[in-house]
Design a protein around this motif. Structure first.
Motif, PDB file in Angstrom:
ATOM      1  N   ILE A  27      69.013 -23.146  76.171  1.00 35.87           N
ATOM      2  CA  ILE A  27      69.764 -24.371  75.927  1.00 35.87           C
ATOM      3  C   ILE A  27      69.668 -25.304  77.129  1.00 35.87           C
ATOM      4  O   ILE A  27      69.568 -26.529  76.989  1.00 35.87           O
ATOM      5  CB  ILE A  27      71.248 -24.056  75.569  1.00 35.87           C
ATOM      6  CG1 ILE A  27      71.996 -25.321  75.184  1.00 35.87           C
ATOM      7  CG2 ILE A  27      71.940 -23.331  76.707  1.00 35.87           C
ATOM      8  CD1 ILE A  27      71.485 -25.986  73.933  1.00 35.87           C
ATOM      9  N   TRP A  28      69.663 -24.734  78.343  1.00 41.21           N
ATOM     10  CA  TRP A  28      69.521 -25.551  79.558  1.00 41.21           C
ATOM     11  C   TRP A  28      68.149 -26.201  79.601  1.00 41.21           C
ATOM     12  O   TRP A  28      68.009 -27.388  79.908  1.00 41.21           O
ATOM     13  CB  TRP A  28      69.741 -24.682  80.791  1.00 41.21           C
ATOM     14  CG  TRP A  28      69.783 -25.426  82.097  1.00 41.21           C
ATOM     15  CD1 TRP A  28      70.884 -25.877  82.748  1.00 41.21           C
ATOM     16  CD2 TRP A  28      68.653 -25.807  82.916  1.00 41.21           C
ATOM     17  NE1 TRP A  28      70.525 -26.511  83.927  1.00 41.21           N
ATOM     18  CE2 TRP A  28      69.164 -26.481  84.046  1.00 41.21           C
ATOM     19  CE3 TRP A  28      67.278 -25.631  82.797  1.00 41.21           C
ATOM     20  CZ2 TRP A  28      68.336 -26.989  85.056  1.00 41.21           C
ATOM     21  CZ3 TRP A  28      66.447 -26.141  83.800  1.00 41.21           C
ATOM     22  CH2 TRP A  28      66.971 -26.809  84.907  1.00 41.21           C
ATOM     23  N   LEU A  29      67.128 -25.431  79.295  1.00 40.93           N
ATOM     24  CA  LEU A  29      65.761 -25.958  79.314  1.00 40.93           C
ATOM     25  C   LEU A  29      65.587 -27.073  78.283  1.00 40.93           C
ATOM     26  O   LEU A  29      64.997 -28.112  78.562  1.00 40.93           O
ATOM     27  CB  LEU A  29      64.763 -24.836  79.064  1.00 40.93           C
ATOM     28  CG  LEU A  29      64.623 -23.824  80.211  1.00 40.93           C
ATOM     29  CD1 LEU A  29      63.949 -22.551  79.718  1.00 40.93           C
ATOM     30  CD2 LEU A  29      63.839 -24.424  81.372  1.00 40.93           C
ATOM     31  N   ARG A  30      66.127 -26.840  77.089  1.00 38.60           N
ATOM     32  CA  ARG A  30      65.988 -27.871  76.051  1.00 38.60           C
ATOM     33  C   ARG A  30      66.749 -29.137  76.433  1.00 38.60           C
ATOM     34  O   ARG A  30      66.274 -30.264  76.248  1.00 38.60           O
ATOM     35  CB  ARG A  30      66.510 -27.323  74.703  1.00 38.60           C
ATOM     36  CG  ARG A  30      66.499 -28.334  73.568  1.00 38.60           C
ATOM     37  CD  ARG A  30      65.093 -28.795  73.240  1.00 38.60           C
ATOM     38  NE  ARG A  30      65.115 -29.873  72.249  1.00 38.60           N
ATOM     39  CZ  ARG A  30      65.184 -31.157  72.541  1.00 38.60           C
ATOM     40  NH1 ARG A  30      65.241 -31.555  73.816  1.00 38.60           N
ATOM     41  NH2 ARG A  30      65.193 -32.069  71.586  1.00 38.60           N
ATOM     42  N   ASP A  31      67.934 -28.987  77.008  1.00 39.35           N
ATOM     43  CA  ASP A  31      68.738 -30.144  77.406  1.00 39.35           C
ATOM     44  C   ASP A  31      68.070 -30.927  78.525  1.00 39.35           C
ATOM     45  O   ASP A  31      68.270 -32.135  78.651  1.00 39.35           O
ATOM     46  CB  ASP A  31      70.131 -29.672  77.843  1.00 39.35           C
ATOM     47  CG  ASP A  31      71.067 -30.820  78.169  1.00 39.35           C
ATOM     48  OD1 ASP A  31      71.124 -31.780  77.372  1.00 39.35           O
ATOM     49  OD2 ASP A  31      71.736 -30.767  79.220  1.00 39.35           O
ATOM     50  N   ASN A  32      67.267 -30.259  79.339  1.00 39.32           N
ATOM     51  CA  ASN A  32      66.621 -30.902  80.480  1.00 39.32           C
ATOM     52  C   ASN A  32      65.146 -31.216  80.230  1.00 39.32           C
ATOM     53  O   ASN A  32      64.363 -31.344  81.178  1.00 39.32           O
ATOM     54  CB  ASN A  32      66.776 -30.027  81.727  1.00 39.32           C
ATOM     55  CG  ASN A  32      68.180 -30.088  82.287  1.00 39.32           C
ATOM     56  OD1 ASN A  32      68.558 -31.055  82.937  1.00 39.32           O
ATOM     57  ND2 ASN A  32      68.981 -29.069  81.998  1.00 39.32           N
ATOM     58  N   ALA A  33      64.794 -31.348  78.967  1.00 43.44           N
ATOM     59  CA  ALA A  33      63.435 -31.769  78.634  1.00 43.44           C
ATOM     60  C   ALA A  33      63.215 -33.212  79.060  1.00 43.44           C
ATOM     61  O   ALA A  33      64.141 -34.029  79.040  1.00 43.44           O
ATOM     62  CB  ALA A  33      63.202 -31.615  77.134  1.00 43.44           C
ATOM     63  N   TRP A  34      61.962 -33.522  79.427  1.00 45.12           N
ATOM     64  CA  TRP A  34      61.633 -34.872  79.896  1.00 45.12           C
ATOM     65  C   TRP A  34      60.689 -35.601  78.942  1.00 45.12           C
ATOM     66  O   TRP A  34      60.076 -36.597  79.326  1.00 45.12           O
ATOM     67  CB  TRP A  34      61.020 -34.804  81.294  1.00 45.12           C
ATOM     68  CG  TRP A  34      62.065 -34.682  82.349  1.00 45.12           C
ATOM     69  CD1 TRP A  34      62.596 -33.551  82.862  1.00 45.12           C
ATOM     70  CD2 TRP A  34      62.738 -35.764  83.014  1.00 45.12           C
ATOM     71  NE1 TRP A  34      63.555 -33.833  83.802  1.00 45.12           N
ATOM     72  CE2 TRP A  34      63.664 -35.185  83.913  1.00 45.12           C
ATOM     73  CE3 TRP A  34      62.650 -37.147  82.927  1.00 45.12           C
ATOM     74  CZ2 TRP A  34      64.485 -35.955  84.728  1.00 45.12           C
ATOM     75  CZ3 TRP A  34      63.469 -37.921  83.733  1.00 45.12           C
ATOM     76  CH2 TRP A  34      64.380 -37.322  84.627  1.00 45.12           C
ATOM     77  N   ASP A  35      60.570 -35.135  77.705  1.00 51.12           N
ATOM     78  CA  ASP A  35      59.722 -35.850  76.749  1.00 51.12           C
ATOM     79  C   ASP A  35      60.391 -37.156  76.346  1.00 51.12           C
ATOM     80  O   ASP A  35      61.604 -37.337  76.505  1.00 51.12           O
ATOM     81  CB  ASP A  35      59.466 -34.978  75.517  1.00 51.12           C
ATOM     82  CG  ASP A  35      60.748 -34.673  74.767  1.00 51.12           C
ATOM     83  OD1 ASP A  35      60.978 -35.308  73.729  1.00 51.12           O
ATOM     84  OD2 ASP A  35      61.544 -33.833  75.248  1.00 51.12           O
ATOM     85  N   ASP A  36      59.588 -38.087  75.816  1.00 49.92           N
ATOM     86  CA  ASP A  36      60.118 -39.428  75.559  1.00 49.92           C
ATOM     87  C   ASP A  36      61.018 -39.513  74.336  1.00 49.92           C
ATOM     88  O   ASP A  36      61.582 -40.566  74.057  1.00 49.92           O
ATOM     89  CB  ASP A  36      58.991 -40.461  75.465  1.00 49.92           C
ATOM     90  CG  ASP A  36      57.968 -40.121  74.397  1.00 49.92           C
ATOM     91  OD1 ASP A  36      58.219 -39.219  73.572  1.00 49.92           O
ATOM     92  OD2 ASP A  36      56.901 -40.759  74.386  1.00 49.92           O
ATOM     93  N   GLN A  37      61.189 -38.393  73.595  1.00 51.45           N
ATOM     94  CA  GLN A  37      62.198 -38.370  72.540  1.00 51.45           C
ATOM     95  C   GLN A  37      63.556 -37.911  73.073  1.00 51.45           C
ATOM     96  O   GLN A  37      64.596 -38.173  72.473  1.00 51.45           O
ATOM     97  CB  GLN A  37      61.784 -37.442  71.382  1.00 51.45           C
ATOM     98  CG  GLN A  37      60.682 -38.004  70.496  1.00 51.45           C
ATOM     99  CD  GLN A  37      59.323 -37.798  71.124  1.00 51.45           C
ATOM    100  OE1 GLN A  37      59.038 -36.720  71.640  1.00 51.45           O
ATOM    101  NE2 GLN A  37      58.478 -38.822  71.075  1.00 51.45           N
TER     102      GLN A  37
END
Length: 378
Positions: A27-37
């Protein structure tokens, strides 16, 4: 060489690099994604809410090529790339326990033995050179105090100092205030008396986080400026008596100012203020503005006053103070959440005329961060 492995049925990822093992929750990794969406490419702000991420988010696949980690999240079937160095820099697994009252590693505490004089900049140089400005601001951020020399001896020249990094914080004193002796002063600052080391405006919430004092005339006998690192004083108190440190950080003191008609300012904050994780973030010490303390239980009030007295004794110790004299065209800035300033009494037939104003630290740190990003660390 790094290795990765999916843990806890996809709810976590383990990374091992040169013997260091760190884990990250899915959940932390997904929340800290840097993709443009997920984040705006222009400013980095998030484009989604946490509630937009499925509760059952898990890692279905993980691949590492060179310094790029690629993860696939389900049930979204979303593929995200991460910079391995960024992940290691922000790892939260294995964060060591810190002593209460810990201080950011980027800050340097000091006394008179550790710092003979505040970091010094040249007025013209910091206005003309980004490198000179970066070095001066870095010293101010690190030590909580800095001086400027060779400035103009002109009314409101201090505004040119604030323009280097931010904006004036206007108060009931106006955009700036005069610091010189008056017949009927609204503050003891406007007399010839010496002043104990103090932080300014503890009766405000939020307190102004920077103060500028600019010298236009100083032909009196005495009137030297002194600065004291409140963080070093708090460290000394903690090392000497953890119980006293705890009392001053656990209970609020009360501060009040009644000046001109229509001005009543009040605030309640600890003299030693900590983050929830125990980080030292502010000191408020101003005996002139302290009012009745009614936040401490009867059974601890005597001990609180003993801690208050001892903290004041540490602050008043001459070994804690750095002393200097400002000449016309010179100024100093203090981090008003950390560094206390004082002055010696003055006499004679001359004039001591300073102008002061307030500003805020967030703009200074923003300016410094942009300079560091452009020029590299000082």
């Amino acid at each position: 060489m790094a290795t990765i492995s999916i843990q806890q049925e996809g709810r976590a990822l383990e990374i091992e690099v040169q013997g260091r093992v760190v884990r990250f929750h899915a959940i932390w990794l997904r929340d800290n994604a840097w993709d443009d969406q997920t984040r705006s490419p222009g400013n980095g702000q998030k484009l989604i809410r946490l509630s937009d991420i499925p509760v059952a988010t898990a890692i279905a696949d993980a691949r590492l090529e060179a310094s790029v980690l690629t993860l696939t999240f389900v049930p979204e079937n979303k593929v995200v790339e991460y910079n391995l160095a960024w992940l290691l820099e922000h790892a939260y697994d294995g964060v060591p326990a810190r002593q209460k009252g810990w201080i950011d590693a980027c800050l340097h505490t000091w006394d008179s033995a550790a710092m003979a004089e505040p970091p010094l900049g040249c007025f013209n140089a910091v206005h003309a050179s980004a490198q000179a400005l970066q070095g001066w601001l870095a010293g101010l951020a690190r030590f909580g105090v800095a001086k400027l020399a060779n400035g103009p001896v002109a009314d409101q020249a201090l505004m040119q100092v604030v323009d280097l990094f931010g904006y004036v914080r206007e108060t009931n004193y106006g955009r700036h205030f005069e610091v010189r002796s008056e017949v009927n002063p609204t503050s003891l600052a406007f007399t010839r008396q010496g002043l104990q080391a103090h932080t300014d405006n503890p009766y405000r919430d939020p307190v102004p986080t920077l103060q500028v004092l600019y010298c236009l005339e100083n032909s009196v006998e005495g009137g030297d400026s002194l600065v004291v690192d409140g963080f070093r004083a708090a460290q000394c108190l903690r090392d000497e008596s953890p119980a006293a440190f705890d009392l001053l950080s656990r209970y609020c003191a009360c501060f009040e100012y009644r000046g001109a008609q229509g001005v009543i300012l009040r605030a309640r904050r600890p003299m030693i203020e900590l983050d929830p994780d125990g980080r030292l973030i502010a000191v408020r010490f101003n005996n002139r503005s302290a009012t009745a303390i009614a936040e401490v239980p009867y059974g601890e009030m005597e001990a609180y006053y003993a801690a208050y007295r001892r903290f004041g004794e540490i602050i008043d110790d001459p070994a804690m103070a750095v002393r200097f004299r400002l000449e016309p065209g010179e100024c100093f800035i203090v981090d008003n959440t950390r560094v206390m300033h004082a002055r010696t009494a003055f006499s004679g037939t001359g004039m001591r005329w300073f102008q002061g104003c307030y500003a805020d630290k967030d703009s200074l740190l923003s300016r410094l961060a942009t300079l560091q990003e452009t020029l590299g660390d000082a």
